[in-house]
Write a protein that holds these residues in place. Structure first.
Motif, mmCIF file in Angstrom:
data_model
loop_
_atom_site.group_PDB
_atom_site.id
_atom_site.type_symbol
_atom_site.label_atom_id
_atom_site.label_comp_id
_atom_site.label_asym_id
_atom_site.label_seq_id
_atom_site.Cartn_x
_atom_site.Cartn_y
_atom_site.Cartn_z
ATOM 1 N N PRO A 243 68.812 33.643 -2.222
ATOM 2 C CA PRO A 243 68.957 33.941 -0.791
ATOM 3 C C PRO A 243 69.286 32.701 0.030
ATOM 4 N N TYR A 244 69.385 31.536 -0.653
ATOM 5 C CA TYR A 244 69.534 30.278 0.068
ATOM 6 C C TYR A 244 70.998 29.942 0.351
ATOM 7 N N LEU A 245 71.203 29.268 1.472
ATOM 8 C CA LEU A 245 72.554 28.954 1.925
ATOM 9 C C LEU A 245 73.166 27.798 1.144
ATOM 10 N N LEU A 246 72.354 26.842 0.781
ATOM 11 C CA LEU A 246 72.820 25.643 0.069
ATOM 12 C C LEU A 246 72.256 25.619 -1.351
ATOM 13 N N PRO A 247 72.955 24.956 -2.276
ATOM 14 C CA PRO A 247 72.528 24.950 -3.689
ATOM 15 C C PRO A 247 71.455 23.908 -3.993
ATOM 16 N N ILE A 248 70.375 23.943 -3.231
ATOM 17 C CA ILE A 248 69.262 23.004 -3.460
ATOM 18 C C ILE A 248 68.183 23.702 -4.287
ATOM 19 N N TYR B 30 65.538 24.966 2.736
ATOM 20 C CA TYR B 30 64.996 26.307 2.957
ATOM 21 C C TYR B 30 65.886 27.201 3.819
ATOM 22 N N LEU B 31 67.074 26.716 4.180
ATOM 23 C CA LEU B 31 67.997 27.570 4.924
ATOM 24 C C LEU B 31 68.373 28.791 4.092
ATOM 25 N N LYS B 32 68.387 29.954 4.717
ATOM 26 C CA LYS B 32 68.772 31.181 4.011
ATOM 27 C C LYS B 32 70.056 31.753 4.601
ATOM 28 N N LYS B 33 70.741 32.528 3.795
ATOM 29 C CA LYS B 33 72.016 33.105 4.228
ATOM 30 C C LYS B 33 71.842 33.968 5.479
ATOM 31 N N LYS B 34 70.706 34.627 5.582
ATOM 32 C CA LYS B 34 70.461 35.491 6.741
ATOM 33 C C LYS B 34 70.279 34.693 8.031
ATOM 34 N N ASP B 35 70.066 33.357 7.892
ATOM 35 C CA ASP B 35 69.910 32.512 9.079
ATOM 36 C C ASP B 35 71.235 32.290 9.800
ATOM 37 N N LEU B 36 72.332 32.592 9.127
ATOM 38 C CA LEU B 36 73.666 32.425 9.716
ATOM 39 C C LEU B 36 74.197 33.785 10.157
ATOM 40 N N GLN B 37 74.235 33.986 11.446
ATOM 41 C CA GLN B 37 74.710 35.269 11.986
ATOM 42 C C GLN B 37 75.490 35.051 13.279
ATOM 43 N N GLY B 38 76.626 35.719 13.374
ATOM 44 C CA GLY B 38 77.419 35.670 14.601
ATOM 45 C C GLY B 38 77.863 34.282 14.996
ATOM 46 N N GLY B 39 78.150 33.448 13.994
ATOM 47 C CA GLY B 39 78.629 32.101 14.302
ATOM 48 C C GLY B 39 77.552 31.135 14.740
ATOM 49 N N THR B 40 76.292 31.514 14.556
ATOM 50 C CA THR B 40 75.171 30.637 14.925
ATOM 51 C C THR B 40 74.187 30.528 13.768
ATOM 52 N N LEU B 41 73.812 29.314 13.468
ATOM 53 C CA LEU B 41 72.799 29.059 12.444
ATOM 54 C C LEU B 41 71.469 28.854 13.149
ATOM 55 N N SER B 42 70.487 29.679 12.838
ATOM 56 C CA SER B 42 69.165 29.530 13.453
ATOM 57 C C SER B 42 68.134 29.231 12.371
ATOM 58 N N TYR B 43 67.228 28.324 12.657
ATOM 59 C CA TYR B 43 66.183 27.969 11.694
ATOM 60 C C TYR B 43 64.983 27.386 12.417
#
Length: 401
Positions: A302-307, A259-272
């Protein structure tokens, strides 16, 4: 409230079997239900007294034992129907009880009720619980060979038989407990709805949670997994990448990765937020994480990984199918490497915790990194991950003898 009684009518012909029938009495009106069960007068004395006749042997003894059980089941079902009518708060007659008992559509069995319950849960958005009940029902259905099961048949003997069935197929205690707790939840819902009375059918089976043996692999195995050339095996390569991404992100669980989304990665930090607890975590973005993301095309999602790949298909089903695929390929990958540990996506989480502990990283930091709600949880988690130091201490003591 209606009264249910078991009665015996002797035959008018000497030395012939008489017949059993059920008597329903309500508001001084009596109705009868013929059972088709036959007995000799002397045998009825034994059953009525609460036990089988001592002089009955062989097939006759077995027949009486079966008959006694069926009578108890029939009476329990009639009492359930009476209780349901009483709860409804509307007037009814003894004839209504008889009609309900004899109407096949009202002989709602366990599986019919469970399927209805699953449908209701899905309608109100409780997908996870619905899926759990489906899993439980499928296992129990295999045990029952898909035969219908009336509520009065759900007793402690049946649950013990089911537990024995699970053990004979190599099911571990925690998995068996998972099925039993699911069945218990379904059964309790049926009791609440007046489908059956509470007979505590789970009192003799295991419904706890054993402390499992934690599975982890050392850093050298993580390196082996990372460095394998899997160019010719794309699905296994994908499973390896998901495993490594989990390890790189401090043991992120598969569902959180899905469920990670591309918008969760910002400014060198992944938040979830963890799906399990809702706790928010922050992970510094590192080069190996980016290498995995760059490897796959996720345009159109919108997802970061191809799951989760198809936005028009059921998202949760895609996640579950991908989890099954990844764990299947990881198992084969582990066999390829000759590992004694069953390799799954969860091993990356265990592995990260074990390696962190072996590097003397403080418990508080490991706890925070893994999103545990307390250090106590982390201590339990790490308790049996790595016993090397304990084994070394024991060896030193034995050598000193």
């Amino acid at each position: 409230m209606a009264t249910v009684k078991v009665k015996f009518r002797a035959s008018s012909v000497a030395d012939r079997e008489g017949r059993l029938f059920y008597q329903i009495i309500h508001n001084r009106v009596t109705r009868q239900i013929s059972t088709g069960y036959k007995l000799f007068p002397s045998e009825w004395d034994g059953l009525y007294a609460g036990g089988l006749l001592l002089n009955s042997k062989g097939k006759r003894h077995a027949y009486l034992a079966t008959l006694k059980s069926r009578i108890a089941e029939d009476k329990a079902r009639l009492e359930c129907l009476v209780a349901r009518l009483d709860r409804a708060g509307e007037s009814y007659t003894a004839g209504d009880v008889v009609k309900l008992y004899l109407t096949p559509s009202n002989r709602e069995d366990f599986f019919t009720f469970t399927r209805m319950l699953i449908g209701q849960l899905r309608q109100v958005g409780k997908t996870h619980t619905a899926e759990r009940y489906v899993t439980v029902m499928n296992s129990f259905g295999r045990f029952r060979r898909e035969n219908e099961l009336l509520w009065e048949e759900v007793d402690s003997d049946l649950m013990v038989e089911y537990e024995t069935y699970l053990k004979s197929r190599g099911v571990c205690p925690n998995t068996s407990s998972y099925y039993m707790r699911g069945l218990r939840a379904i059964y309790n819902r049926a009791v609440e709805k007046g489908m059956t009375v509470q007979r505590e059918p789970f009192k003799y089976v295991y419904t706890g949670i054993d402390k499992t043996i934690k599975r982890a692999v050392p850093l050298k195995v993580i390196r082996q997994i990372r460095d394998l050339d899997l160019t010719l095996f794309p699905t296994m390569d994908f499973a390896r990448d998901i495993f490594m991404f989990s390890f790189y992100t401090r043991g992120m669980s598969f569902i959180d990765m899905a469920y990670l989304k591309k918008k969760d990665l910002q400014g060198g930090t992944l938040s979830y937020r963890r799906q399990k607890t809702g706790q928010q975590l922050f992970v510094k973005w590192e080069k190996p994480m980016q290498e995995i993301v760059d490897k796959y095309n996720t345009n159109g999602t919108p997802y970061l990984l191809p799951i989760i790949r198809d936005m028009n298909a059921d998202i949760r089903r895609q996640y579950k199918n991908a989890a099954h695929l990844v764990n299947d390929k990881l198992k084969k990958l582990g066999e390829k490497l000759g590992l004694t540990v069953l390799l799954t996506s969860y091993v990356a989480r265990h592995g990260w915790a074990s390696i962190a502990r072996s590097r003397n990283i403080p418990l508080a930091i490991i706890s925070e990194a893994m999103g545990h709600d307390s250090e106590k949880t982390t201590r339990i988690y790490l308790a049996s991950l790595d016993t090397t130091s304990v084994d070394k201490a024991n060896s030193r003591i034995l050598k000193a003898l």
